[in-house]
Design a protein around this motif. Structure first.
Motif, PDB file in Angstrom:
ATOM      1  N   ALA A 155       7.133 -44.536 -30.955  1.00 33.91           N
ATOM      2  CA  ALA A 155       6.411 -43.903 -32.064  1.00 33.91           C
ATOM      3  C   ALA A 155       6.648 -44.665 -33.365  1.00 33.91           C
ATOM      4  N   TYR A 156       7.916 -45.010 -33.638  1.00 37.86           N
ATOM      5  CA  TYR A 156       8.247 -45.758 -34.854  1.00 37.86           C
ATOM      6  C   TYR A 156       7.614 -47.156 -34.841  1.00 37.86           C
ATOM      7  N   LEU A 157       7.699 -47.848 -33.702  1.00 36.17           N
ATOM      8  CA  LEU A 157       7.150 -49.200 -33.620  1.00 36.17           C
ATOM      9  C   LEU A 157       5.626 -49.196 -33.735  1.00 36.17           C
ATOM     10  N   SER A 158       4.980 -48.186 -33.147  1.00 33.50           N
ATOM     11  CA  SER A 158       3.520 -48.080 -33.247  1.00 33.50           C
ATOM     12  C   SER A 158       3.098 -47.899 -34.695  1.00 33.50           C
ATOM     13  N   GLY A 159       3.783 -46.998 -35.403  1.00 37.19           N
ATOM     14  CA  GLY A 159       3.481 -46.788 -36.820  1.00 37.19           C
ATOM     15  C   GLY A 159       3.771 -48.018 -37.650  1.00 37.19           C
ATOM     16  N   LEU A 160       4.882 -48.711 -37.334  1.00 32.55           N
ATOM     17  CA  LEU A 160       5.263 -49.921 -38.069  1.00 32.55           C
ATOM     18  C   LEU A 160       4.235 -51.025 -37.920  1.00 32.55           C
ATOM     19  N   ILE A 161       3.856 -51.314 -36.690  1.00 31.37           N
ATOM     20  CA  ILE A 161       2.895 -52.398 -36.426  1.00 31.37           C
ATOM     21  C   ILE A 161       1.537 -52.085 -37.052  1.00 31.37           C
ATOM     22  N   SER A 162       1.106 -50.833 -36.906  1.00 29.88           N
ATOM     23  CA  SER A 162      -0.194 -50.442 -37.457  1.00 29.88           C
ATOM     24  C   SER A 162      -0.206 -50.526 -38.977  1.00 29.88           C
ATOM     25  N   SER A 163       0.819 -49.959 -39.629  1.00 35.56           N
ATOM     26  CA  SER A 163       0.859 -49.965 -41.095  1.00 35.56           C
ATOM     27  C   SER A 163       1.030 -51.378 -41.643  1.00 35.56           C
ATOM     28  N   LEU A 164       1.814 -52.197 -40.951  1.00 36.35           N
ATOM     29  CA  LEU A 164       2.029 -53.580 -41.401  1.00 36.35           C
ATOM     30  C   LEU A 164       0.736 -54.383 -41.317  1.00 36.35           C
ATOM     31  N   SER A 165      -0.009 -54.212 -40.226  1.00 31.75           N
ATOM     32  CA  SER A 165      -1.279 -54.942 -40.075  1.00 31.75           C
ATOM     33  C   SER A 165      -2.285 -54.514 -41.141  1.00 31.75           C
ATOM     34  N   GLN A 166      -2.333 -53.217 -41.447  1.00 29.77           N
ATOM     35  CA  GLN A 166      -3.251 -52.740 -42.485  1.00 29.77           C
ATOM     36  C   GLN A 166      -2.864 -53.275 -43.856  1.00 29.77           C
ATOM     37  N   THR A 167      -1.568 -53.227 -44.161  1.00 29.30           N
ATOM     38  CA  THR A 167      -1.090 -53.664 -45.477  1.00 29.30           C
ATOM     39  C   THR A 167      -1.335 -55.154 -45.685  1.00 29.30           C
ATOM     40  N   VAL A 168      -1.003 -55.955 -44.688  1.00 33.78           N
ATOM     41  CA  VAL A 168      -1.174 -57.408 -44.805  1.00 33.78           C
ATOM     42  C   VAL A 168      -2.641 -57.775 -44.946  1.00 33.78           C
ATOM     43  N   SER A 169      -3.502 -57.171 -44.122  1.00 27.36           N
ATOM     44  CA  SER A 169      -4.928 -57.517 -44.161  1.00 27.36           C
ATOM     45  C   SER A 169      -5.576 -57.087 -45.473  1.00 27.36           C
ATOM     46  N   CYS A 170      -5.129 -55.960 -46.036  1.00 26.22           N
ATOM     47  CA  CYS A 170      -5.732 -55.466 -47.282  1.00 26.22           C
ATOM     48  C   CYS A 170      -5.224 -56.215 -48.504  1.00 26.22           C
ATOM     49  N   PHE A 171      -3.916 -56.369 -48.615  1.00 26.34           N
ATOM     50  CA  PHE A 171      -3.356 -56.933 -49.845  1.00 26.34           C
ATOM     51  C   PHE A 171      -3.376 -58.459 -49.883  1.00 26.34           C
ATOM     52  N   ASN A 172      -3.971 -59.089 -48.862  1.00 24.67           N
ATOM     53  CA  ASN A 172      -4.241 -60.518 -48.927  1.00 24.67           C
ATOM     54  C   ASN A 172      -5.645 -60.805 -49.457  1.00 24.67           C
ATOM     55  N   LEU A 173      -6.401 -59.743 -49.745  1.00 23.85           N
ATOM     56  CA  LEU A 173      -7.737 -59.895 -50.306  1.00 23.85           C
ATOM     57  C   LEU A 173      -7.651 -60.270 -51.785  1.00 23.85           C
ATOM     58  N   SER A 174      -8.773 -60.686 -52.330  1.00 25.32           N
ATOM     59  CA  SER A 174      -8.842 -61.003 -53.765  1.00 25.32           C
ATOM     60  C   SER A 174      -9.302 -59.774 -54.534  1.00 25.32           C
ATOM     61  N   PHE A 175      -8.659 -59.514 -55.664  1.00 21.22           N
ATOM     62  CA  PHE A 175      -9.021 -58.390 -56.525  1.00 21.22           C
ATOM     63  C   PHE A 175      -9.290 -58.932 -57.923  1.00 21.22           C
ATOM     64  N   CYS A 176     -10.531 -58.816 -58.355  1.00 24.21           N
ATOM     65  CA  CYS A 176     -10.942 -59.387 -59.641  1.00 24.21           C
ATOM     66  C   CYS A 176     -11.142 -58.323 -60.714  1.00 24.21           C
ATOM     67  N   GLY A 177     -10.988 -57.060 -60.387  1.00 27.12           N
ATOM     68  CA  GLY A 177     -11.252 -55.965 -61.317  1.00 27.12           C
ATOM     69  C   GLY A 177     -12.595 -55.334 -61.001  1.00 27.12           C
ATOM     70  N   PRO A 178     -12.802 -54.034 -61.249  1.00 23.56           N
ATOM     71  CA  PRO A 178     -11.856 -53.111 -61.898  1.00 23.56           C
ATOM     72  C   PRO A 178     -10.619 -52.856 -61.031  1.00 23.56           C
ATOM     73  N   ASN A 179      -9.595 -52.252 -61.635  1.00 22.76           N
ATOM     74  CA  ASN A 179      -8.326 -52.073 -60.943  1.00 22.76           C
ATOM     75  C   ASN A 179      -7.852 -50.618 -60.963  1.00 22.76           C
ATOM     76  N   ILE A 180      -8.776 -49.677 -61.141  1.00 20.93           N
ATOM     77  CA  ILE A 180      -8.408 -48.259 -61.242  1.00 20.93           C
ATOM     78  C   ILE A 180      -8.536 -47.580 -59.877  1.00 20.93           C
ATOM     79  N   ILE A 181      -7.438 -47.009 -59.397  1.00 19.21           N
ATOM     80  CA  ILE A 181      -7.407 -46.259 -58.133  1.00 19.21           C
ATOM     81  C   ILE A 181      -7.562 -44.777 -58.469  1.00 19.21           C
ATOM     82  N   GLN A 182      -8.601 -44.162 -57.945  1.00 14.64           N
ATOM     83  CA  GLN A 182      -8.910 -42.769 -58.274  1.00 14.64           C
ATOM     84  C   GLN A 182      -8.062 -41.787 -57.461  1.00 14.64           C
ATOM     85  N   ASN A 183      -6.754 -41.972 -57.558  1.00 12.61           N
ATOM     86  CA  ASN A 183      -5.842 -41.075 -56.852  1.00 12.61           C
ATOM     87  C   ASN A 183      -4.463 -41.193 -57.488  1.00 12.61           C
TER      88      ASN A 183
END
Length: 319
Positions: A155-183
């Motif tokens: 259970a821990y490894l499944s959550g780890l691998i899934s969250s790590l893959s999502q984080t790496v794939s998302c935060f390797n993108l380019s962000f040029c603005g706007p930068n406001i997160i509505q949460n």
């Protein structure tokens, strides 16, 4: 908003190095009212979950697979809530709620890891209930400590691998603005919408994780309860049937709360209404549910109440 955007120039485009969390409200007075409320909820979450872990560890009568899984769930809820609540509480006292790129990625990774591990653990707990009701004579042999430990590790490894893959794939993108997160926390779907590069792979990674972890765990839970229902129908005595149902009530309540709030986010029909709804629902499943879980499992649990009585009667200094 002056000073709300921090950028670094990279070639022909600017790269966002800081995000701005919109928070729960823009009204200063409401934020000051919400601060003690959510501080109280966070402290209660810590006290109840830590208390439940200690009680189960201290009482040998509770050293069973069900309560082992419950200690793991309490630990996950502590980590889950802690990944969001302290930051949210500090932001309630600030005018500008800036969060660095790295801090945002770290927050999402920790939150997603615990959330997806909890999905898997709820499926494991459903299987445990099926074995206890459907195969009671073989329960001890099947749910041996070694198997329980392996299921929690998976259970821990499944959550780890899934969250790590999502984080790496998302935060390797380019962000040029706007930068406001509505949460009030770093929510991946909203972060993806801020990217100025192609985020198809990141979206597919998010969908794949939702299907494999979320839908997969829910399928195992529903399948387990299908077998549980069939087993209960075979029990001849009414007393036995009621006892079997009673052992599942707490877990069913926790599953309903957890998956019910998650589904309400993804099934919102109108995007214009989803923004406010998501924020309210997020408060519930990120802040409130970790507080409610130990209460759900303890409120009508005779074994927990009996353990509390034994701990109170135990002389000081007796292990």
């Amino acid at each position: 908003m002056a000073g709300s955007r921090t950028t670094e120039w990279n070639g022909n485009y600017s790269s966002v190095s800081t995000f701005v969390l919109r928070g729960l409200s823009d009204e200063r007075e409401l934020q000051l009212i919400l601060f003690p409320v959510f501080l109280g909820i966070y402290l209660v979450t810590l006290i109840w979950n830590v208390g439940l872990i200690l009680l189960i560890r201290m009482d040998s009568h509770l050293h069973t697979p069900m309560y082992f899984f419950l200690t793991v769930l309490s630990f996950i809820d502590i980590c889950y809530s802690t990944s969001i609540s302290p930051r949210m509480l500090s932001d309630l006292l600030k005018n500008e709620k800036n969060i660095s790129f790295i801090a945002c990625a770290t927050q999402y990774f920790c939150m997603a890891w615990m959330a997806q591990t909890e999905c898997c653990l709820l499926a494991v707990m459903a299987y445990d209930r099926y074995v206890a009701i459907g195969r009671p004579l073989q329960y001890t042999a099947i749910m041996a400590p070694g198997l329980c430990g392996k299921m929690v590790t998976v259970a821990y490894l499944s959550g780890l691998i899934s969250s790590l893959s999502q984080t790496v794939s998302c935060f390797n993108l380019s962000f040029c603005g706007p930068n406001i997160i509505q949460n009030f926390f770093c929510d991946l779907p909203q972060i993806l919408s801020l990217s100025c590069s192609d985020h198809f792979i990141s979206q597919m990674t998010l969908i794949l994780a939702a299907v494999l972890i979320g839908v997969g765990s829910l399928f195992i839970i529903l399948l387990s309860y299908g077998f549980i229902a069939a087993s209960i129908l075979k029990i001849s005595s009414d007393k036995g049937s009621v006892k079997a149902i009673h052992t599942c009530v707490s877990h069913l309540a926790a599953v309903t709360l957890y998956y019910g709030t998650a589904l309400s986010v993804y099934l919102c029909p109108k995007p214009s209404q989803c923004m406010k709804q998501d924020k309210v629902v997020s408060v519930f499943y990120v802040i409130v549910i970790p507080m409610l879980n130990p209460l759900i499992y303890s409120l009508r649990n005779k074994e927990i109440k009996a353990a509390l009585k034994r701990i109170r009667k135990k002389p000081t200094g007796v292990p």
